[in-house]
Design a protein around this motif. Structure first.
Motif, short mmCIF file in Angstrom:
data_model
loop_
_atom_site.label_atom_id
_atom_site.label_comp_id
_atom_site.label_asym_id
_atom_site.label_seq_id
_atom_site.Cartn_x
_atom_site.Cartn_y
_atom_site.Cartn_z
N GLU A 1 110.39 21.88 13.99
CA GLU A 1 109.83 20.59 13.61
C GLU A 1 108.77 20.73 12.51
OE1 GLU A 1 110.16 18.75 18.13
OE2 GLU A 1 108.34 18.55 16.96
N ARG A 2 107.91 21.71 12.71
CA ARG A 2 106.84 21.90 11.72
C ARG A 2 107.41 22.33 10.37
NH1 ARG A 2 105.24 26.12 9.70
NH2 ARG A 2 106.23 27.40 11.29
N ALA A 3 108.32 23.33 10.39
CA ALA A 3 108.85 23.85 9.13
C ALA A 3 109.65 22.79 8.38
CB ALA A 3 109.70 25.08 9.39
N ALA B 1 105.61 13.03 10.77
CA ALA B 1 104.44 13.87 11.02
C ALA B 1 103.83 13.56 12.38
CB ALA B 1 103.41 13.67 9.92
N ALA B 2 103.81 12.28 12.77
CA ALA B 2 103.29 11.92 14.09
C ALA B 2 104.10 12.57 15.20
CB ALA B 2 103.27 10.41 14.25
N LEU B 3 105.41 12.62 15.02
CA LEU B 3 106.26 13.27 16.02
C LEU B 3 106.08 14.78 16.02
CD1 LEU B 3 109.69 11.40 15.89
CD2 LEU B 3 108.11 11.51 17.81
N ALA B 4 105.98 15.36 14.83
CA ALA B 4 105.94 16.82 14.72
C ALA B 4 104.63 17.40 15.21
CB ALA B 4 106.20 17.24 13.27
N GLU B 5 103.54 16.67 15.06
CA GLU B 5 102.24 17.22 15.41
C GLU B 5 102.00 17.24 16.91
OE1 GLU B 5 99.48 14.87 13.29
OE2 GLU B 5 99.98 15.73 11.31
N ALA B 6 102.67 16.39 17.68
CA ALA B 6 102.45 16.35 19.13
C ALA B 6 103.26 17.45 19.80
CB ALA B 6 102.86 14.99 19.70
N GLU B 7 102.68 18.04 20.85
CA GLU B 7 103.36 19.12 21.56
C GLU B 7 104.17 18.60 22.74
OE1 GLU B 7 100.57 22.04 22.74
OE2 GLU B 7 100.02 22.62 20.68
N ARG B 8 103.74 17.53 23.37
CA ARG B 8 104.44 16.99 24.53
C ARG B 8 105.21 15.73 24.14
NH1 ARG B 8 102.98 18.80 29.41
NH2 ARG B 8 103.60 16.81 30.34
#
Length: 647
Positions: free
Chosen positions: A127-129, A215-222
């Motif tokens: 997700e991050r990459a 970005a909002a989806l990718a930054e969250a872990e849960r």
């Protein structure tokens, strides 16, 4: 993908469409390479477009530069171009242990290419990459388009075009492709490409909103945090009073979260109308709004209108999240005003197509057991009906009567067996037969050493002759006393001689009847001592046999006297011998850890059998239902096991 295929969901809103334009290709390749170089987690990449002249795919660029893209990357790009939807696959051997992600490139609602990336790491790393790569790609494309517009490149490239059609090389080239292919974009289909000029502020704003949501989806872990951040972002972007998210289920949508922070409970008054509105959008596989925008045929929006009335808002919209043709869930947006227009609905649908794979990946990470169960049910959905049909057929077949047979291990023996034993103590002198030899009645089979008896016979024979001569001489002399003495000695000697002759005859073991030697190979024991009563040979009569069948104690009651059956022998592959029950043993025998009854059967006349053959025999026992034949033995074993445990 054929030229007239409508555009499907894609993930790059502003890719240059004229892939035969050197400037457009250069912009796209430069942006692709820059995004790949900036993140070490991206192992390999491929950007490809359809080849209209030769068919198949044409690779515009690979990463690392100059290398050959993996075969799975080509296959993923081809799959994306076929159905227009993103593809994400977890690490597997074909991709070298890397995550495979493929997304379509589109312009004005039409898929014109695809990008495939192999990314190392966990799903969160992917997700991050990928999020960082998309942002860099968007920034590079924005910079290239802005530079081209400011430098007048669009006007130079299209000097011969009609006025009003020179917005940019990219937009004009794509319009030409549309005219040649005759495949305009489908309104509301979920295509990512913006509906207006690529350089327009509206398209740039939509791209910024897409990147922000991603970005909002990718930054969250849960998963719960990611959905909450997404709903808050959507509410702020679109000026909504409430945004809801729900998961698709067999019984209908289950509302999961609300942007206003209110806890979701099934008994909540507003949950049911929101779920109904989401179901309405999922059923129609597209965004549904109330009031409906005045373009084309509006979808059914009864549930949206009811939700707007209950929530007392002026505009409601529901957008489904589709992953590989399957509804993952839906998003519902509510606001006071203004109404959702056609462009905003198309943008929301493009956003949903982009976010659906990321949400699905988050769900697999956060709920691995549930995700596995869903995938398993999805794969076996059709197999379930087939299994049910097979089960019904088996249940009906179990009621069909079939011939019942009872059997067990069988062996062939002689009808009568004679054991030949050593008559006296002695030593083996000669052996004339071996197991398997045919013998005739009276034939000498074994000889014991008789040298001592021969010497004793000679002594008694001489003494008898001498006593007889002395008795004759005494009779001639008329000596009655000496005659009586010598006559008695002669009688005694002849008696001893007769006994020795009998013992000599017993040193030879002869066949009692015509038959076959079954056992007793004494050729390796010549000269060995034997004792009286030791078994030397076993002989059975020729041509007369019996079959002994070991039947389990649970099945012997079903075997009747004179029942017919068949015998299958290992020595006669593919052939059977008819047999008939002669005698059922009244006593059980323990053999090989189980209790059996020995059933004696007579083979049919003329059967070519030899004692020692082994096989399997089965006797006719009437008829039973197929279910009893198949399941009675396992059921008995289970019942016995349960009883043994004391239940």
């Amino acid at each position: 993908m054929s030229p007239d295929t409508p555009a499907l969901d894609t993930q790059q809103p502003r890719a240059p469409a004229r892939t035969d334009s050197p400037r457009a290709v250069a912009v796209l390749v430069a942006a692709f390479t820059a995004g790949c170089n900036a993140d070490p987690a991206i192992r390999a990449g491929l950007i490809a477009v359809p080849d209209r002249h030769r068919g198949g795919l044409r690779a515009l660029a690979t990463w690392p530069a100059g290398s050959d893209a993996p075969a799975v990357a080509h296959g993923a790009c081809a799959g994306v171009l076929d159905d227009g939807r993103p593809v994400f696959e977890a690490p597997k051997a074909a991709a070298g242990g890397a995550n495979l992600l493929a997304v379509p490139l589109a312009d004005e609602g039409r898929t014109i290419g695809a990008v495939a990336l192999l990314v190392d790491g966990k799903a969160s790393d992917v997700e991050r990459a990928v999020g960082a790569w998309r942002r860099r790609l968007d920034a590079a494309l924005d910079a290239a388009v802005t530079a081209a517009a400011s430098a007048g490149e669009a006007a130079g490239d299209h000097a011969g075009d009609p006025p009003g059609d020179q917005t940019s090389d990219v937009a004009a080239g794509h319009a030409t492709d549309h005219a040649a292919d005759g495949a305009p974009g489908r309104p509301g289909s979920g295509a990512v490409g913006p509906p207006a000029d690529d350089a327009s502020p509206r398209a740039a704003g939509e791209l910024a909103r897409i990147v922000e949501c991603q970005a909002a989806l990718a930054e969250a872990e849960r998963l719960g945090d990611a959905i909450g951040a997404l709903l808050a972002t959507l509410a702020r972007q679109h000026g909504c009073s409430r945004v809801a998210f729900g998961w698709a289920a067999a019984s209908g949508v289950r509302v999961q979260a609300l942007s206003d922070g209110v806890g979701v409970r099934p008994s909540h008054d507003v949950v049911a109308p929101i779920a109904t509105a989401m179901d309405e959008a999922i059923d129609q596989q597209g965004a549904v709004a109330w009031p409906a925008p005045p373009v084309g045929d509006a979808p059914v929006n009864v549930a949206q209108a009811q939700l707007a009335r209950l929530s007392q808002v002026g505009a409601v919209c529901s957008v489904p999240l589709i992953v590989r043709g399957r509804a993952l869930g839906a998003i519902s947006l509510e606001r006071a005003s203004p109404a959702f227009d056609a462009d905003e609905l198309a943008g929301l649908q493009r956003l949903a197509a982009l976010l659906a794979p990321v949400v699905a990946m988050h769900r697999r990470i956060d709920r691995p057991v549930a995700a596995f169960g869903e995938r398993l049910l999805e794969r076996r959905a059709r197999a379930g009906w087939i299994a049910a049909a097979v089960l019904v057929v088996l249940m009906l077949a179990s009621l069909v009567p079939v011939p019942d047979r009872v059997g067990g291990a069988a062996r062939v023996e002689g009808a009568m067996q004679r054991l030949l034993t050593a008559p006296v103590d002695g030593w083996l002198l000669r052996v004339h037969v071996r197991p398997g030899d045919a013998v005739s009645e009276g034939q000498v089979l074994v000889e014991l050493d008789d040298r001592e008896l021969s010497q004793e016979r000679l002594r008694w024979s001489t003494e008898a002759e001498q006593a007889g001569r002395q008795a004759t001489e005494a009779l001639a002399r008329e000596d009655r006393a000496q005659y009586a003495v010598h006559a008695a000695r002669a009688v005694q000697a002849r008696a001893q001689l007769s006994m020795v002759d009998t013992q000599l005859a017993r040193q030879r073991v002869a066949a009692p009847f015509d038959g076959l030697v079954l056992s007793g190979d004494l050729t390796q024991s010549l000269g060995a001592p034997v004792k009286a009563g030791d078994t030397l040979l076993s002989v059975a009569p020729a041509g007369r046999h019996r079959v002994i069948v070991d039947v389990d104690e649970r099945d012997v009651a079903r075997v009747a006297q004179d029942a017919e059956g068949v015998l299958a022998l290992g020595a006669h592959a593919g052939g059977v011998v008819p047999i008939r029950v002669v005698r059922i043993s009244p006593a059980a025998v323990a053999r090989d850890g189980r209790t059996v009854f020995e059933i004696e059967a007579a083979p049919a006349a003329g059967a070519e059998l030899r004692p020692g053959y082994e096989g399997v025999a089965k006797f006719e026992a009437g008829s039973r239902r197929l279910g009893q034949v198949l399941f009675e033995r396992p059921w008995r074993a289970l019942a016995d096991r349960i009883w043994a445990l004391g239940w």
